[in-house]
Write a protein that holds these residues in place. Structure first.
Motif, PDB file in Angstrom:
ATOM      1  N   VAL A 178      33.730  -7.094  -8.007  1.00  0.00           N
ATOM      2  CA  VAL A 178      32.513  -7.544  -7.317  1.00  0.00           C
ATOM      3  C   VAL A 178      32.867  -8.461  -6.156  1.00  0.00           C
ATOM      4  O   VAL A 178      32.298  -8.352  -5.060  1.00  0.00           O
ATOM      5  CB  VAL A 178      31.568  -8.266  -8.309  1.00  0.00           C
ATOM      6  N   GLU A 179      33.810  -9.366  -6.383  1.00  0.00           N
ATOM      7  CA  GLU A 179      34.237 -10.281  -5.321  1.00  0.00           C
ATOM      8  C   GLU A 179      34.838  -9.520  -4.145  1.00  0.00           C
ATOM      9  O   GLU A 179      34.598  -9.854  -2.980  1.00  0.00           O
ATOM     10  CB  GLU A 179      35.257 -11.280  -5.877  1.00  0.00           C
ATOM     11  N   GLN A 180      35.603  -8.466  -4.448  1.00  0.00           N
ATOM     12  CA  GLN A 180      36.200  -7.649  -3.392  1.00  0.00           C
ATOM     13  C   GLN A 180      35.127  -6.904  -2.600  1.00  0.00           C
ATOM     14  O   GLN A 180      35.196  -6.814  -1.373  1.00  0.00           O
ATOM     15  CB  GLN A 180      37.195  -6.657  -3.999  1.00  0.00           C
ATOM     16  N   GLN A 181      34.138  -6.390  -3.320  1.00  0.00           N
ATOM     17  CA  GLN A 181      33.024  -5.708  -2.656  1.00  0.00           C
ATOM     18  C   GLN A 181      32.252  -6.653  -1.757  1.00  0.00           C
ATOM     19  O   GLN A 181      31.903  -6.303  -0.620  1.00  0.00           O
ATOM     20  CB  GLN A 181      32.071  -5.100  -3.715  1.00  0.00           C
ATOM     21  N   ASP A 182      31.993  -7.862  -2.249  1.00  0.00           N
ATOM     22  CA  ASP A 182      31.267  -8.861  -1.460  1.00  0.00           C
ATOM     23  C   ASP A 182      32.056  -9.260  -0.211  1.00  0.00           C
ATOM     24  O   ASP A 182      31.484  -9.479   0.869  1.00  0.00           O
ATOM     25  CB  ASP A 182      30.970 -10.108  -2.309  1.00  0.00           C
ATOM     26  N   SER A 183      33.378  -9.350  -0.379  1.00  0.00           N
ATOM     27  CA  SER A 183      34.242  -9.719   0.735  1.00  0.00           C
ATOM     28  C   SER A 183      34.201  -8.652   1.842  1.00  0.00           C
ATOM     29  O   SER A 183      34.150  -8.984   3.025  1.00  0.00           O
ATOM     30  CB  SER A 183      35.685  -9.891   0.241  1.00  0.00           C
ATOM     31  N   ILE A 184      34.197  -7.391   1.415  1.00  0.00           N
ATOM     32  CA  ILE A 184      34.123  -6.286   2.383  1.00  0.00           C
ATOM     33  C   ILE A 184      32.780  -6.290   3.106  1.00  0.00           C
ATOM     34  O   ILE A 184      32.697  -6.081   4.326  1.00  0.00           O
ATOM     35  CB  ILE A 184      34.357  -4.929   1.671  1.00  0.00           C
ATOM     36  N   LYS A 185      31.705  -6.566   2.368  1.00  0.00           N
ATOM     37  CA  LYS A 185      30.365  -6.618   2.961  1.00  0.00           C
ATOM     38  C   LYS A 185      30.274  -7.738   4.004  1.00  0.00           C
ATOM     39  O   LYS A 185      29.650  -7.582   5.053  1.00  0.00           O
ATOM     40  CB  LYS A 185      29.314  -6.819   1.876  1.00  0.00           C
ATOM     41  N   ASP A 186      30.877  -8.886   3.659  1.00  0.00           N
ATOM     42  CA  ASP A 186      30.836 -10.023   4.579  1.00  0.00           C
ATOM     43  C   ASP A 186      31.556  -9.715   5.894  1.00  0.00           C
ATOM     44  O   ASP A 186      31.136 -10.136   6.960  1.00  0.00           O
ATOM     45  CB  ASP A 186      31.491 -11.247   3.915  1.00  0.00           C
ATOM     46  N   LYS A 187      32.654  -8.934   5.789  1.00  0.00           N
ATOM     47  CA  LYS A 187      33.407  -8.570   6.993  1.00  0.00           C
ATOM     48  C   LYS A 187      32.615  -7.606   7.869  1.00  0.00           C
ATOM     49  O   LYS A 187      32.715  -7.632   9.088  1.00  0.00           O
ATOM     50  CB  LYS A 187      34.737  -7.939   6.582  1.00  0.00           C
ATOM     51  N   ASP A 188      31.840  -6.733   7.196  1.00  0.00           N
ATOM     52  CA  ASP A 188      31.011  -5.781   7.947  1.00  0.00           C
ATOM     53  C   ASP A 188      29.855  -6.492   8.662  1.00  0.00           C
ATOM     54  O   ASP A 188      29.407  -6.086   9.699  1.00  0.00           O
ATOM     55  CB  ASP A 188      30.441  -4.706   7.001  1.00  0.00           C
TER      56      ASP A 188
END
Length: 209
Positions: free
Chosen positions: A199-209
């Protein structure tokens, strides 16, 4: 081992015979789990047009639910496949039987979500690959681990992390649930910590987008 291989060979042969007489499959959900199934299905829009039958069974060995492709589906393209999700009517806690429908709503949704994760995995496989999947699942413990963790991953990626975590914690933190089943969950499935990391990795990717 020889007996398992013989049974698998007979099952594969039966696919081609049974598929010829089966009617066109349709989606079907028992009324008692209609709400929970629909909530879980909302997270998997790509399965909207895939026939999935939810069906209660008296007992499922080593599991509470089980997702399988239908025999007729193994002869069709991915877009025309169909599946059945078997649900055990009861499970045991400290030797006593309890109805699966009596578990908390979010736990049931999480269990269903995991099985839909399996369906997502199946949908990415060709027919021969899917038949090979079934053979390896029966014969190889390491493949069981790979398959179950993949199903968890599909469900978490779909946005069901809270439900999957709720189900895991219900099993692992319930003092009366049989240790054998708990150990199976620990051995073959994603741990709560691994899910949180995803989940943290997914959130991190979303934040970069």
């Amino acid at each position: 081992m020889k007996r398992k291989l013989k049974l698998l060979f007979l099952a594969i042969t039966a696919v081609f015979l049974v598929a010829l007489i089966l009617k066109e499959p349709k989606s079907s959900i028992p009324k008692s789990i209609e709400e929970e199934a629909h909530i879980a299905l909302q997270y998997f829009p790509s399965l909207q047009d895939i026939p999935i039958e939810f069906k209660f069974k008296k007992n499922i060995e080593k599991s509470v639910m089980q997702a399988q492709p239908t025999w007729s589906g193994l002869l069709k393209s991915k877009s025309k496949r169909s599946y059945v999700i078997l649900i055990s009517e009861k499970f045991k806690i400290s030797g006593k039987e309890f109805k699966t429908l009596d578990v908390p709503k979010d736990v049931l949704i999480g269990w269903i979500g995991h099985e839909l994760g399996h369906v997502m995995d199946y949908q990415e496989r060709g027919n021969l690959n899917l038949i090979g999947f079934g053979i390896r699942y029966v014969l190889l413990k390491e493949f069981v681990k790979k398959a179950e963790r993949a199903a968890d991953s599909f469900a978490v990626s779909a946005g069901m992390s809270n439900y999957i975590l709720t189900t895991k914690r219900f099993i692992l933190n319930h003092s009366e649930i049989d240790k054998t089943y708990k150990n199976r969950i620990k051995q073959y499935y994603l741990s709560p910590d691994e899910i949180m990391e995803m989940v943290e990795q997914q959130d991190s990717i979303k934040d970069k987008d």
